[in-house]
Design a protein around this motif. Structure first.
Motif, PDB file in Angstrom:
ATOM      1  N   ILE A 224     -10.706   9.932   2.892  1.00 41.50           N
ATOM      2  CA  ILE A 224      -9.779   8.786   2.387  1.00 41.50           C
ATOM      3  C   ILE A 224     -10.483   8.546   1.237  1.00 41.50           C
ATOM      4  N   SER A 225      -9.455   8.377   0.097  1.00 40.47           N
ATOM      5  CA  SER A 225      -9.824   7.722  -1.126  1.00 40.47           C
ATOM      6  C   SER A 225      -8.958   6.536  -1.402  1.00 40.47           C
ATOM      7  N   LEU A 226      -9.488   5.722  -2.097  1.00 34.64           N
ATOM      8  CA  LEU A 226      -8.520   4.459  -2.431  1.00 34.64           C
ATOM      9  C   LEU A 226      -8.578   4.290  -3.953  1.00 34.64           C
TER      10      LEU A 226
ATOM     11  N   LEU B 292      -4.940  10.147   1.891  1.00 28.74           N
ATOM     12  CA  LEU B 292      -5.873  10.882   2.980  1.00 28.74           C
ATOM     13  C   LEU B 292      -5.555  12.369   3.225  1.00 28.74           C
TER      14      LEU B 292
ATOM     15  N   LEU C 296       0.694   5.250   1.015  1.00 35.64           N
ATOM     16  CA  LEU C 296      -0.303   6.206   1.609  1.00 35.64           C
ATOM     17  C   LEU C 296       0.282   7.650   1.028  1.00 35.64           C
TER      18      LEU C 296
ATOM     19  N   ALA D 159      -6.218   5.457   8.123  1.00 31.05           N
ATOM     20  CA  ALA D 159      -6.230   4.819   6.839  1.00 31.05           C
ATOM     21  C   ALA D 159      -5.968   3.289   6.451  1.00 31.05           C
TER      22      ALA D 159
ATOM     23  N   LEU E  98       0.781  -0.941   0.004  1.00 32.07           N
ATOM     24  CA  LEU E  98      -0.002  -0.134   0.080  1.00 32.07           C
ATOM     25  C   LEU E  98       0.879   1.140  -0.047  1.00 32.07           C
TER      26      LEU E  98
ATOM     27  N   LEU F 258      -3.573   4.787  -0.958  1.00 32.57           N
ATOM     28  CA  LEU F 258      -4.377   5.536  -0.218  1.00 32.57           C
ATOM     29  C   LEU F 258      -4.170   7.080  -0.175  1.00 32.57           C
TER      30      LEU F 258
ATOM     31  N   ALA G 263      -8.412   0.375   4.967  1.00 33.37           N
ATOM     32  CA  ALA G 263      -7.648  -0.492   3.797  1.00 33.37           C
ATOM     33  C   ALA G 263      -7.927  -1.830   4.045  1.00 33.37           C
TER      34      ALA G 263
END
Length: 228
Positions: free
Chosen positions: A25-27, A40, A16, A49, A14, A38, A53
């Motif tokens: 938060i967007s993924l 944030l 960040l 965050a 991941l 991710l 996930a």
């Protein structure tokens, strides 16, 4: 940016990223290489965050299964050059040698030398194609650069600079030539109007099949890793 892992087997890397403009938060999962990012807000704890996930773990893994598996450029692996798969093998001499189904690379670690070779091959092929279509168009370009772009296969600047992704050397030659014609056409039409597509067809001929190939297969060209 910071790198973490989603727990499970296998673990999922991941990335960040903090953004002052983010409100939540967007993924995002890259359609090119499956990279999970991710984003944030600046003041949000990283633990929040990561927990988000973990809640989305099943969704993340389901989407990653749709992406082609990454291929490292090591001995025994197959990699396409000019759209044809070639097995990476040790070279007996000091030079890279390529034939119909094999590409032989000297040294114990083929990734970096092979990448340099492919970039130079891409430069030669793209320069030849760009020169050909520019002559047909009757316009010159100011420079040609190569990058490992993730969002586009080529571009043309207002001052006549052409940029291409070196990974086009992995695609069939007809696809590489289409991208060259596409960018050269921008020397005359800096848009995607009907006049632009008419220019592409005038200097290249029919282009729809090559464009469709990129849409269907282009993302897979990013699966090959060279130890960057």
């Amino acid at each position: 940016m910071a790198d973490y892992q989603l727990s499970g087997n296998p673990p999922v890397p991941l990335t960040l990223r903090r953004s002052a403009r983010a409100r939540r938060i967007s993924l995002r999962i890259s359609s090119l290489d499956g990279r999970v990012t991710l984003t944030l807000p600046s003041g949000l704890p990283e633990e929040t965050a990561l927990a988000f996930a973990e809640e989305k773990a099943d969704w993340i893994r389901a989407n990653l299964e749709k992406h082609p598996e990454a291929v490292d450029a090591v001995f025994g692996a197959a990699i396409p050059v000019d759209g044809q798969d070639r097995v990476i093998a040790p070279a007996p001499g000091r030079r890279i040698q390529m034939d119909a189904g094999r590409i032989a690379v000297p040294g114990p670690n083929p990734g970096r030398p092979l990448q340099r070779y492919l970039k130079e091959l891409a430069r030669n092929r793209l320069a030849e194609a760009s020169d050909f279509y520019a002559a047909r168009l009757g316009r010159g370009y100011s420079r040609l650069t190569l990058r490992d772009t993730r969002s586009r296969w080529g571009s043309c600047t207002a001052d006549g600079g052409l940029m291409y992704s070196w990974r086009l050397i992995l695609a069939p030659p007809a696809v590489l030539r289409y991208v060259a014609a596409h960018e050269v056409a921008h020397l005359q039409e800096m848009n995607h109007s009907q006049a632009f597509w008419d220019t592409v067809e005038c200097i290249h001929g029919r282009w729809q099949e090559q464009r469709a190939w990129l849409r269907e297969n282009g993302a897979s060209l990013h699966r090959y890793r060279f130890g960057e």
